[in-house]
Design an enzyme around this catalytic site. Sequence first.
Site, mmCIF file in Angstrom:
data_model
loop_
_atom_site.group_PDB
_atom_site.id
_atom_site.type_symbol
_atom_site.label_atom_id
_atom_site.label_comp_id
_atom_site.label_asym_id
_atom_site.label_seq_id
_atom_site.Cartn_x
_atom_site.Cartn_y
_atom_site.Cartn_z
ATOM 1 N N GLU A 1 0.867 -1.179 0.000
ATOM 2 C CA GLU A 1 0.000 0.000 0.000
ATOM 3 C C GLU A 1 0.901 1.225 0.000
ATOM 4 O O GLU A 1 1.787 1.338 0.867
ATOM 5 C CB GLU A 1 -0.910 0.009 1.221
ATOM 6 N N ARG B 1 5.540 -13.199 9.530
ATOM 7 C CA ARG B 1 6.129 -11.913 9.190
ATOM 8 C C ARG B 1 7.499 -11.771 9.852
ATOM 9 O O ARG B 1 7.840 -12.508 10.772
ATOM 10 C CB ARG B 1 5.210 -10.765 9.623
ATOM 11 N N LYS C 1 3.510 0.862 10.393
ATOM 12 C CA LYS C 1 3.634 2.102 9.638
ATOM 13 C C LYS C 1 3.126 3.293 10.445
ATOM 14 O O LYS C 1 3.666 4.404 10.352
ATOM 15 C CB LYS C 1 2.858 2.000 8.320
#
Length: 558
Positions: free
Chosen positions: A36, A261, A271
């Site tokens: 994104e 992850r 983020k």
Amino acid sequence: MSEDKKESLNFIEQIIEDDLKSGKNNGRILTRFPPEPNGYLHIGHAKAICINFETAKKYGGKTNLRFDDTNPTTEETEYVDSIQNDIRWLGYEWNGDAVYASDYFGQLYEFAVSLIKKGLAYVDDSTPEEIATMKGSPSVPGQDSPYKSRTIEENLTLFEQMKNGEFADGSRVLRANIDMTSPNMLMRDPIIYRIKKEHHHRTGDQWCIYPMYDFAHGQSDSIEHITHSLCSLEFIHHRPVYDWFIEKLGIFPSKQTEFARMNVEYMITSKRKLLKLVNDNYVIGWDDPRMPTISGMRRRGYPAAAIRNFCDKAGVAKRENTIEISLLEACVREELNKTALRAMVVLDPVKVVITNYPEDKTEILHAENNPEDPSAGSRDLHFGRTIYIEREDFMEQAPPKYFRMTIGADVRLKHAYILHCTGIDKNQDGEITTIYTTYYSDSKSGEDVSGIKPKGTLHWVDADNAVPCEVRMYDRLFTVADPTADDSKDFLEFYNQDSLKVIKNALMETSLSESKPGTQYQFLRQGYFCTDVDSAEGKIVFNQTVGLKDSFSKEVKK
């Protein structure tokens, strides 16, 4: 296939090999990396990039780069550009041109209309708070919305009006008609579209409704005929939603597979938290060398090959784990030892006078640029009567096994001569201002016939030719390995106030005076450093990359 080969495969590779064996997708492999564009990529993204690109490469496949640009509020072209730069810097090239979820807005809208026509989606006028309440909890089933019983015709009309901008932001949403009693909260009639009259970085003001991630992601995979949609473990509960949309729409069945992850000590990958560090000036920007972003690690001097190697050594797992930062630093050190140019820089200079060296004499000495790489050649070093060494390399009252400079002892200068320390001068504050020595004229490096065998070797710079420089020394950005572990505390409570130390009075050898940003060095006895982008003519700035040794001295665990 032998048992040994099977055991050497990670679980994603095993899935792909099984698919290839069964003839699924006619042997075609196409993965994708779907960031994104609302921030800079970080170490977690590096892991995902390596998995997607390396997996496809291993089996002769390709990888699409697709920007998930479905939220115009937070997305910027700056992030798009930085993401592409980071991927290329890591050493990967995507399949064809980069694509965007916004490329498919028209098709996604038609998919939504198709679901409405099948009675599988409806327009809901409930407020966000009402929808949240109706969803219940993991232990309490949800309740149907009063708008769930709307007719297909009414839903089609309302959805078109939403698209045409006839309703206010947040006044209506389109929801999938699935099951409000599902044990998976994400399956309780998830929102498909919301009204958001925001300017989009690519489509401008063409759209005032935007698809949600769970609706756009799987369908975009399907449109591109992605064979293996590889994503991090946080999306495992989204997989039933992903599969439901594909099944109900009857489109290409892309398959989602999750991997653990990347979590690394002393680094955060949220983020939102990284943006707070930037916006509140805890760091100088997304590319601050202390940041866990790819651009930050690049600016600090981490080689791309080291990051790829780190991701490979960390492995592909199904369960969340935390990787010790010492493994990352060991990979950086291993790569730089092979590639970094050697140089001498004195961070805290103290003057040394060689009293028996001729006052008007200057020698040119020769030094290898990298003993690990003979092709790197050599460089010239000026040497004269006065030099500078590190202040910490002298001790007036030294213990028996002190092998640096002290009165009455011998020590070698790297690439130069052996010195014998004879005395010192101090100022009125007791600080040493000058160290006096003599040299053995027959002890020149490479030509030494003195027979003297000093145990210590020091780096140095010539006083008449040394060039001032700025050196930025870095420590962990946080004081604890996991600054987000305690939910009762703000992660900023663990911000390391001493994570940056700027040394403005360092002196470097002249060979560095034309150094270009991004050039990597091993400063002898100091560590690895990289020329910073802040460097300009007459001002060279270096970033500390990593020390010569692991200061934590911990055994690397995998």
